[in-house]
Design a protein around this motif. Structure first.
Motif, PDB file in Angstrom:
ATOM      1  N   MET A 243      45.272  10.953  25.796  1.00  0.00           N
ATOM      2  CA  MET A 243      45.150  12.376  26.038  1.00  0.00           C
ATOM      3  C   MET A 243      46.328  12.809  26.892  1.00  0.00           C
ATOM      4  SD  MET A 243      41.955  14.363  27.732  1.00  0.00           S
ATOM      5  CE  MET A 243      40.842  13.211  26.922  1.00  0.00           C
ATOM      6  N   GLY A 244      47.216  13.714  26.402  1.00  0.00           N
ATOM      7  CA  GLY A 244      48.410  14.095  27.111  1.00  0.00           C
ATOM      8  C   GLY A 244      48.128  14.951  28.326  1.00  0.00           C
ATOM      9  N   GLN A 245      49.013  14.812  29.346  1.00  0.00           N
ATOM     10  CA  GLN A 245      48.857  15.595  30.567  1.00  0.00           C
ATOM     11  C   GLN A 245      49.003  17.078  30.267  1.00  0.00           C
ATOM     12  OE1 GLN A 245      48.062  14.040  33.452  1.00  0.00           O
ATOM     13  NE2 GLN A 245      47.704  16.072  34.314  1.00  0.00           N
ATOM     14  N   GLU A 246      49.904  17.408  29.329  1.00  0.00           N
ATOM     15  CA  GLU A 246      50.127  18.809  28.967  1.00  0.00           C
ATOM     16  C   GLU A 246      48.843  19.441  28.422  1.00  0.00           C
ATOM     17  OE1 GLU A 246      52.854  21.464  25.888  1.00  0.00           O
ATOM     18  OE2 GLU A 246      53.372  19.379  26.294  1.00  0.00           O
ATOM     19  N   LEU A 247      48.121  18.672  27.585  1.00  0.00           N
ATOM     20  CA  LEU A 247      46.876  19.178  27.030  1.00  0.00           C
ATOM     21  C   LEU A 247      45.834  19.362  28.130  1.00  0.00           C
ATOM     22  CD1 LEU A 247      45.064  19.928  24.641  1.00  0.00           C
ATOM     23  CD2 LEU A 247      44.565  17.492  24.336  1.00  0.00           C
ATOM     24  N   GLU A 248      45.729  18.385  29.027  1.00  0.00           N
ATOM     25  CA  GLU A 248      44.736  18.463  30.099  1.00  0.00           C
ATOM     26  C   GLU A 248      44.988  19.662  31.006  1.00  0.00           C
ATOM     27  OE1 GLU A 248      43.812  14.946  32.303  1.00  0.00           O
ATOM     28  OE2 GLU A 248      44.337  13.643  30.623  1.00  0.00           O
ATOM     29  N   ASN A 249      46.263  20.029  31.187  1.00  0.00           N
ATOM     30  CA  ASN A 249      46.603  21.143  32.065  1.00  0.00           C
ATOM     31  C   ASN A 249      46.474  22.493  31.378  1.00  0.00           C
ATOM     32  OD1 ASN A 249      47.171  19.390  34.175  1.00  0.00           O
ATOM     33  ND2 ASN A 249      49.345  19.216  33.633  1.00  0.00           N
ATOM     34  N   ASN A 250      46.235  22.472  30.067  1.00  0.00           N
ATOM     35  CA  ASN A 250      46.113  23.734  29.323  1.00  0.00           C
ATOM     36  C   ASN A 250      44.753  24.363  29.624  1.00  0.00           C
ATOM     37  OD1 ASN A 250      45.462  25.560  27.055  1.00  0.00           O
ATOM     38  ND2 ASN A 250      47.454  24.858  26.276  1.00  0.00           N
ATOM     39  N   PRO A 251      44.726  25.621  30.071  1.00  0.00           N
ATOM     40  CA  PRO A 251      43.438  26.262  30.402  1.00  0.00           C
ATOM     41  C   PRO A 251      42.507  26.367  29.200  1.00  0.00           C
ATOM     42  CG  PRO A 251      45.251  27.863  30.407  1.00  0.00           C
ATOM     43  CD  PRO A 251      45.862  26.507  30.352  1.00  0.00           C
ATOM     44  N   ASP A 252      43.082  26.505  27.983  1.00  0.00           N
ATOM     45  CA  ASP A 252      42.246  26.559  26.786  1.00  0.00           C
ATOM     46  C   ASP A 252      41.500  25.245  26.587  1.00  0.00           C
ATOM     47  OD1 ASP A 252      42.959  29.134  26.164  1.00  0.00           O
ATOM     48  OD2 ASP A 252      44.599  28.554  24.839  1.00  0.00           O
ATOM     49  N   TYR A 253      42.173  24.141  26.920  1.00  0.00           N
ATOM     50  CA  TYR A 253      41.543  22.831  26.789  1.00  0.00           C
ATOM     51  C   TYR A 253      40.339  22.724  27.722  1.00  0.00           C
ATOM     52  CZ  TYR A 253      40.718  17.884  27.597  1.00  0.00           C
ATOM     53  OH  TYR A 253      40.111  16.675  27.751  1.00  0.00           O
ATOM     54  N   ARG A 254      40.556  23.061  29.006  1.00  0.00           N
ATOM     55  CA  ARG A 254      39.475  22.957  29.974  1.00  0.00           C
ATOM     56  C   ARG A 254      38.310  23.868  29.612  1.00  0.00           C
ATOM     57  NH1 ARG A 254      38.337  18.895  32.257  1.00  0.00           N
ATOM     58  NH2 ARG A 254      36.281  19.438  31.501  1.00  0.00           N
ATOM     59  N   HIS A 255      38.653  25.063  29.125  1.00  0.00           N
ATOM     60  CA  HIS A 255      37.612  26.028  28.737  1.00  0.00           C
ATOM     61  C   HIS A 255      36.795  25.491  27.570  1.00  0.00           C
ATOM     62  CE1 HIS A 255      35.587  29.813  28.095  1.00  0.00           C
ATOM     63  NE2 HIS A 255      36.050  29.886  26.853  1.00  0.00           N
ATOM     64  N   THR A 256      37.473  24.895  26.584  1.00  0.00           N
ATOM     65  CA  THR A 256      36.776  24.351  25.406  1.00  0.00           C
ATOM     66  C   THR A 256      35.853  23.210  25.802  1.00  0.00           C
ATOM     67  OG1 THR A 256      38.612  24.950  23.934  1.00  0.00           O
ATOM     68  CG2 THR A 256      37.076  23.277  23.138  1.00  0.00           C
ATOM     69  N   VAL A 257      36.364  22.295  26.605  1.00  0.00           N
ATOM     70  CA  VAL A 257      35.561  21.157  27.056  1.00  0.00           C
ATOM     71  C   VAL A 257      34.346  21.633  27.846  1.00  0.00           C
ATOM     72  CG1 VAL A 257      35.532  19.151  28.593  1.00  0.00           C
ATOM     73  CG2 VAL A 257      37.446  19.490  27.012  1.00  0.00           C
ATOM     74  N   ASP A 258      34.555  22.613  28.725  1.00  0.00           N
ATOM     75  CA  ASP A 258      33.440  23.143  29.517  1.00  0.00           C
ATOM     76  C   ASP A 258      32.384  23.777  28.623  1.00  0.00           C
ATOM     77  OD1 ASP A 258      34.632  22.309  31.846  1.00  0.00           O
ATOM     78  OD2 ASP A 258      35.458  24.281  32.364  1.00  0.00           O
ATOM     79  N   GLN A 259      32.823  24.490  27.600  1.00  0.00           N
ATOM     80  CA  GLN A 259      31.879  25.118  26.671  1.00  0.00           C
ATOM     81  C   GLN A 259      31.067  24.072  25.913  1.00  0.00           C
ATOM     82  OE1 GLN A 259      34.757  27.735  24.514  1.00  0.00           O
ATOM     83  NE2 GLN A 259      33.196  29.315  24.823  1.00  0.00           N
ATOM     84  N   LEU A 260      31.745  23.052  25.391  1.00  0.00           N
ATOM     85  CA  LEU A 260      31.058  22.006  24.623  1.00  0.00           C
ATOM     86  C   LEU A 260      30.075  21.236  25.499  1.00  0.00           C
ATOM     87  CD1 LEU A 260      34.070  20.700  22.499  1.00  0.00           C
ATOM     88  CD2 LEU A 260      32.094  21.981  21.655  1.00  0.00           C
ATOM     89  N   GLU A 261      30.474  21.013  26.738  1.00  0.00           N
ATOM     90  CA  GLU A 261      29.589  20.293  27.654  1.00  0.00           C
ATOM     91  C   GLU A 261      28.352  21.141  27.983  1.00  0.00           C
ATOM     92  OE1 GLU A 261      28.451  16.935  29.762  1.00  0.00           O
ATOM     93  OE2 GLU A 261      30.146  17.192  28.382  1.00  0.00           O
ATOM     94  N   THR A 262      28.558  22.438  28.143  1.00  0.00           N
ATOM     95  CA  THR A 262      27.447  23.340  28.450  1.00  0.00           C
ATOM     96  C   THR A 262      26.477  23.453  27.286  1.00  0.00           C
ATOM     97  OG1 THR A 262      28.829  24.656  29.947  1.00  0.00           O
ATOM     98  CG2 THR A 262      26.844  25.717  29.095  1.00  0.00           C
ATOM     99  N   LEU A 263      27.009  23.442  26.066  1.00  0.00           N
ATOM    100  CA  LEU A 263      26.179  23.633  24.869  1.00  0.00           C
ATOM    101  C   LEU A 263      25.536  22.336  24.377  1.00  0.00           C
ATOM    102  CD1 LEU A 263      28.539  26.099  22.985  1.00  0.00           C
ATOM    103  CD2 LEU A 263      26.317  26.652  24.014  1.00  0.00           C
ATOM    104  N   LYS A 264      25.899  21.225  24.978  1.00  0.00           N
ATOM    105  CA  LYS A 264      25.319  19.934  24.581  1.00  0.00           C
ATOM    106  C   LYS A 264      23.823  19.924  24.881  1.00  0.00           C
ATOM    107  CE  LYS A 264      26.179  16.463  27.259  1.00  0.00           C
ATOM    108  NZ  LYS A 264      26.978  15.434  27.970  1.00  0.00           N
ATOM    109  N   ARG A 265      23.056  19.377  23.959  1.00  0.00           N
ATOM    110  CA  ARG A 265      21.616  19.255  24.144  1.00  0.00           C
ATOM    111  C   ARG A 265      21.235  17.773  24.082  1.00  0.00           C
ATOM    112  NH1 ARG A 265      18.946  24.429  20.974  1.00  0.00           N
ATOM    113  NH2 ARG A 265      20.762  25.831  21.097  1.00  0.00           N
TER     114      ARG A 265
END
Length: 287
Positions: A1-23
């Motif tokens: 997983m590249g550092q550039e991707l991890e620092n992208n706000p869209d990446y963090r937002h997507t991960v947070d959304q998927l984690e929140t929607l996990k059941r």
């Protein structure tokens, strides 16, 4: 997983959304609802998302797995405006299904790259946890069998058994239908290896039950004399074997050989060490 991707706000937002929607299902399995995540996976139009679910289903079937274990159709109430709701098709999606769906997307889009990385990490994490759980179960069972062996050996000694090796071999003759040496030969286990160190949970359970039952019967019935104790040990082994046969279980001599229990101990020790190191490097863990 590249550092550039991890620092992208869209990446963090997507991960947070998927984690929140996990059941989580009653058995502890993680899943997502298709209607919850289709827009996150860059399929804003539902009609274009369903064919992707279909392709994921075919990919799962192509691997010889029943797709229903990962994708299950259901119906959900959807908002249609002005407070009105209607039923619409929806799907339960496992981690595997979500990962396959994400892999269909364009990885140059940060949200898709984030989803791909998220589900890949989730799958890997669960595979490690499932392996750790299976390892721990097998090790616990092996330790239990060790204690049961000590118990039956002590009971046999009290009953007058001097030739312990012959007494214990009677268990194998009854439970496996073969002496221990022949069981090892059949399973391809070296002479110096402990047969039970290469046994899986089912085989260990059968031996554990036989040992404890034999110990109980010898003690409560006051069996005395080496010959009588050996005969009883073999008979109880045979009875356990016949129960397995009648219930359609795989007989002990046909159960697969597992990696040495020493490897299981090493894997568990490694996981435990990694957990301790992670905790010590992150003060927020366990606080």
């Amino acid at each position: 997983m590249g550092q550039e991707l991890e620092n992208n706000p869209d990446y963090r937002h997507t991960v947070d959304q998927l984690e929140t929607l996990k059941r989580t299902s009653a058995d502890g399995s993680e899943y997502w609802m298709a209607r919850d995540i289709h827009a996150i996976l860059q399929y804003p139009v539902w009609d274009k998302f369903e064919p992707v679910i279909g392709r994921a289903s075919e990919a799962i079937r192509g691997n010889g797995i029943d797709p229903s274990h990962h994708i299950a159709q259901t119906r959900s109430l959807m908002e249609v405006g002005k407070g009105a709701r209607r039923e619409a098709v929806d799907y339960f999606l496992s981690r595997t299904a979500c990962r396959l769906i994400a892999m269909n997307g364009d990885p140059t889009k940060p949200a898709i790259a984030a989803a791909q990385a998220y589900f890949l990490v989730q799958t890997h994490r669960m595979e490690i946890e499932e392996q750790r759980s299976a390892d721990q179960q097998r090790l616990d069972m092996r330790n239990k069998v060790t204690e049961s062996f000590k118990r039956i050996a002590g009971v046999a000694q009290d009953a007058g058994v001097v030739r312990q090796a012959i007494f214990h071999d009677a268990r194998y003759r009854g439970l496996y239908g073969l002496p221990m040496r022949e069981v090892k030969k059949r399973k391809g286990i070296k002479d110096k290896e402990n047969l039970l160190d290469r046994a899986g949970s089912m085989e260990l359970s059968a031996n554990d039950f036989q040992m404890n039952l034999a110990a109980e019967v010898i003690a409560t019935k006051g069996i005395k004399g080496e010959a009588a104790a050996i005969a009883l040990n073999q008979r109880i082994g045979h009875e356990v074997r016949e129960t397995m046969r009648k219930e359609g279980a795989t007989l002990p001599e046909n159960l697969p050989v597992e990696p040495p229990i020493s490897e299981v101990r090493k894997r568990l020790a490694k996981v435990s060490k990694a957990a301790v190191e992670k905790k010590s490097s992150d003060p927020s863990i366990g606080s």
